[in-house]
Enzyme design. Structure first.
Site, PDB file in Angstrom:
ATOM      1  N   ASP A 142      -6.221  63.265   5.122  1.00 51.08           N
ATOM      2  CA  ASP A 142      -6.955  62.111   5.609  1.00 51.08           C
ATOM      3  C   ASP A 142      -6.082  61.446   6.668  1.00 51.08           C
ATOM      4  OD1 ASP A 142      -8.947  60.025   5.640  1.00 51.08           O
ATOM      5  OD2 ASP A 142      -7.561  58.813   4.454  1.00 51.08           O
ATOM      6  N   ASP A 150      -6.554  57.666   8.170  1.00 53.22           N
ATOM      7  CA  ASP A 150      -6.301  56.238   8.042  1.00 53.22           C
ATOM      8  C   ASP A 150      -5.727  55.884   6.674  1.00 53.22           C
ATOM      9  OD1 ASP A 150      -7.326  55.606  10.640  1.00 53.22           O
ATOM     10  OD2 ASP A 150      -9.337  55.959   9.836  1.00 53.22           O
ATOM     11  N   ASP A 180      -5.681  58.488   0.635  1.00 55.60           N
ATOM     12  CA  ASP A 180      -5.434  57.185   0.009  1.00 55.60           C
ATOM     13  C   ASP A 180      -6.660  56.623  -0.688  1.00 55.60           C
ATOM     14  OD1 ASP A 180      -6.702  54.634   1.859  1.00 55.60           O
ATOM     15  OD2 ASP A 180      -6.727  56.650   2.697  1.00 55.60           O
TER      16      ASP A 180
END
Length: 220
Positions: free
Chosen positions: A7, A9, A179
């Site tokens: 991922d 961001d 996250d």
């Protein structure tokens, strides 16, 4: 070669490039400051809460590209990358990417943030492969639309399967670093899911499943 999927961001970046781009447009006077900031912040809160309508958000995020010449927006993007993104790339993120590269893994970023913003970020990170909502361009102008299934939530799984078919890859030995609880569908699919500075929902899921939990934020 195993797939090492990341991922972007709040994972490889210590912030949100999508939200940062919206704020950059406000700061540069390229959009209505009050309206755009309110909507940008609103969508960001929806994303964190897991209630984001990705199609509505992408329509909002892509609209400014239709209001200026592409060359103008490309120049603005370079300023954005230099001023707002470089500071979000930690040494730990760079080291993790290089570790997988040295292992012979194929590096792939998969993100819900549109490709206008994220394609050059992947290039700066040295990652050749990226899956992101792809901006539609007709006769040299951005239309404000994206092409194909948005790579968000279950859409990341859909887009990854399409990518693997095209690139002749599979998920044997695969890693995925994220996250966000929005990425649970893909985290549950790979052989080695890793939670990176996770939100509370993902942290709870990772602890329950026994997944590694790491931080890519550089120590001060």
């Amino acid at each position: 070669m195993a797939l090492a999927i990341f991922d972007l961001d709040h994972t490889l970046l210590s912030g949100d490039s999508d939200h940062a781009w919206g704020q950059f447009l406000v700061d540069r006077g390229l959009v209505d400051p009050e309206v755009h900031k309110l909507r940008n912040d609103h969508f960001y809160e929806q994303y964190k809460a897991g209630t984001l309508d990705i199609h509505e958000y992408l329509e909002f995020a892509m609209r400014p590209l239709t209001e200026y010449e592409p060359d103008k927006m490309h120049a603005e993007r370079e300023v954005f990358l230099d001023e707002r993104i470089e500071t979000l790339i930690s040494q730990r993120s760079r080291d993790l990417l290089r570790k997988h590269e040295e292992q012979g893994d194929t590096l792939l970023i998969i993100t819900a943030t549109n490709g206008f913003v994220t394609y050059p970020i992947a290039a700066r990170l040295g990652v050749a492969h990226i899956i992101a909502p792809h901006p539609e361009v007709i006769e040299g102008r951005y239309t404000g639309k994206t092409v194909g299934v948005p790579s968000f939530h279950e859409g990341k799984v859909t887009r990854l399967k399409e990518w693997m078919e095209t690139h002749k890859h599979n998920l044997e030995g695969s890693y995925f670093y994220s996250d966000s609880h929005n990425d649970l569908p893909l985290l549950r699919l790979v052989d080695h899911p890793v939670a990176v500075d996770p939100d509370p929902t993902l942290r709870a899921e990772a602890e329950k499943a026994g997944w590694p939990i790491i931080s890519l934020v550089d120590p001060e």
